[in-house]
Design an enzyme around this catalytic site. Structure first.
Site, short mmCIF file in Angstrom:
data_model
loop_
_atom_site.label_atom_id
_atom_site.label_comp_id
_atom_site.label_asym_id
_atom_site.label_seq_id
_atom_site.Cartn_x
_atom_site.Cartn_y
_atom_site.Cartn_z
N SER A 72 0.83 -1.20 0.00
CA SER A 72 0.00 0.00 0.00
C SER A 72 0.87 1.26 0.00
O SER A 72 1.70 1.44 -0.89
CB SER A 72 -0.95 -0.03 1.19
OG SER A 72 -1.97 0.92 1.04
N ASP A 115 -8.87 -5.00 -6.24
CA ASP A 115 -8.55 -3.85 -5.38
C ASP A 115 -8.83 -2.57 -6.14
O ASP A 115 -8.24 -2.33 -7.20
CB ASP A 115 -7.08 -3.94 -4.98
CG ASP A 115 -6.56 -2.68 -4.29
OD1 ASP A 115 -7.39 -1.87 -3.82
OD2 ASP A 115 -5.33 -2.52 -4.22
N HIS A 138 -7.35 -5.39 -1.35
CA HIS A 138 -6.30 -4.53 -0.79
C HIS A 138 -6.13 -4.83 0.70
O HIS A 138 -7.00 -4.50 1.50
CB HIS A 138 -6.70 -3.05 -0.96
CG HIS A 138 -5.60 -2.08 -0.67
ND1 HIS A 138 -4.75 -1.65 -1.65
CD2 HIS A 138 -5.20 -1.47 0.47
CE1 HIS A 138 -3.88 -0.79 -1.12
NE2 HIS A 138 -4.15 -0.67 0.17
#
Length: 470
Positions: free
Chosen positions: A179, A391, A447
């Site tokens: 991320s 995601d 995610h």
């Protein structure tokens, strides 16, 4: 004769000597919620960084269950910025996770993770930047953070940690994270190599870096949500073509004078407002009654979205399972004094543990890291970049577009990779001698990918560490 108590400077000197000698590192033999002794080696501790070691960075270190002496050493940086290393450890790639079937609201239970990356690697999970997890500073000034300071402190941590653990200096070293750490991981990697060039001790055996669902270019990554939504059938062909034309392919920070584009973005947001961006296949958690979120621009919030798990669904919303509710257990478990004692947390150093600290005084001053990737590739390092293909926080199409700007040669074009005879995702292998970069999607993952598809991600990282074909 009764020993004289230490006070003031004498007591401070004693603590400083203890910390400098590495005695703040402790082996954890057992953990509340997991019966018996731990079947793996877990060490926790603090390493002081910054001026006068004012910042105390907390870490969890797990030795490889296969061959600690030979397997890679990984520094894992969870994203956010401000998401605890415990989140990455317990929900993604660490050796234990929550046993939801046996957990109660007041007594979380743990179980071993069959797909822990520590089965093939030694991993340091670092609470960074300061103010994250159990890391703290002795002065308020040290809490003022930006990308460059965070990277410098993570690099200093790694140097000091390896001085305390010289037995791992010869292990292949990888910097990894997911991320928001898509920004900091390449930067730390470059710092390590520059430090080696400058002759800084200890010299590190850096081999490459690993990124999951990474932020690479803030504007283009978030901009890619519109084409991603179109690819996944969340917006119509007509709306997508209209928005692409009216907005000239740019969907962030729309100029108010462009009325057609503003209208298109409102329509796009209306289509997507009830979609879970973390995984478009899973329910969106509704925590409170809210007004429409339709607006003419994307919400520029932190990359890791984490609504408070302590809020239950409203009476207006049906009681459906939501992944965010799993995060409740981490708040209960990590806030338990018995757990903190087991982890050897210094009492009184943090007000409360949170999974992702959104109150950090943090300035994101590096928005694009393409040039850093180019530099690392020029220096000959391996790289693995993977993305969950469902995601919408950082869509794989945006990551792929960033990789395309590196102008690498495709060695092996887009192809399926398999786990247990089934397609687990798709991959492309790029080369720029002597560097190799692998980009892989993880089918059905969100995610971030290991939380959704642990078996597939374990197979991916195991093969990559062992230089097997993906």
């Amino acid at each position: 004769m009764k020993p004289r108590a230490l006070h003031g400077p004498a007591l401070c000197l004693l603590f400083c000597l203890l910390f400098q000698s590495g005695l703040s590192q402790t082996v954890v033999k057992s953990l509340p919620g997991l019966p018996g002794d731990l079947p793996f080696y877990l060490e926790t501790g603090y390493v002081g960084v910054g001026e006068l070691d004012d910042v105390q960075l907390f870490y969890y270190f797990v030795e490889s269950e296969r061959s600690p002496r030979d397997d890679p050493l990984v520094l894992w940086l969870t994203g956010g910025p401000g998401c605890s290393a415990l989140s990455g450890l317990i929900y993604e790639i660490g050796p234990f996770t929550f046993n939801y079937e046996k957990s109660s609201r007041f007594r979380p239970a743990l179980k071993l993770n069959d797909y822990s990356w520590t089965k093939v690697a030694n991993i340091i999970f670092l609470d960074q930047p300061v103010g994250t997890g159990f890391s703290y500073a002795n002065s308020w000034e040290s809490y003022n953070m930006n990308d460059n300071i965070s990277v410098a402190e993570s690099y200093e941590f790694l140097r000091k940690w390896l001085k305390l653990h010289p037995q791992f200096l010869s292990n292949p070293l990888y910097i990894a994270g997911d991320s928001y750490s898509g920004v900091t991981v390449p930067m730390v990697s470059l710092e390590v190599d520059k430090g080696n060039e400058a002759g800084l001790e200890p010299k590190m055996n850096l081999k490459g870096y690993v990124l999951g669902n990474p932020l690479t270019n803030y504007n283009s990554d978030l901009n890619s949500r519109v084409p991603f939504a179109h690819l996944k059938g969340l917006i119509s062909n007509e709306l997508y073509e209209s928005a692409k034309t009216d907005c000239n392919g740019k969907y962030l920070n729309v100029n108010e004078s462009n009325g057609d584009c503003v209208d298109d973005i409102k329509a796009v947001n209306l289509c997507l407002e009830n979609i879970n961006t973390g995984s478009i296949l899973e329910p969106k958690c509704v925590t409170q009654a809210r007004k429409s979120t339709v607006s003419d621009r994307w919400d520029p919030t932190l990359i890791n979205r984490d609504r408070s798990p302590l809020l239950l669904p409203t009476q207006r919303a049906p009681r459906v399972w939501c992944r965010n509710y799993n995060y409740l257990y981490s708040y209960i478990w990590a806030s338990d004094r018995a757990v903190q004692d087991a982890l050897h947390i210094r009492e009184g150093t943090i007000e409360e543990w949170v999974r992702c600290n959104k109150t950090l005084s943090y300035t994101s001053n590096v928005l694009v890291v393409i040039d850093i990737h180019k530099e690392l590739i020029k220096r000959g390092f391996r790289a693995l970049i993977y993305s969950g293909d469902h995601d919408m926080v950082i869509p794989y199409v945006g990551t792929q577009a960033s990789i395309d700007t590196l102008n690498l040669t495709i060695s092996t074009d887009w192809h399926a990779w398999f786990v247990d005879g089934q397609v687990a995702g798709y991959a492309t292998l790029y080369s720029s001698f002597p560097s190799l970069l692998t980009f892989a999607t993880v089918k059905g993952a969100g995610h971030t990918a290991p939380e959704y598809k642990p078996e597939e991600c374990f197979a991916l990282i195991s093969r990559w560490f062992d230089y097997f074909y993906i």
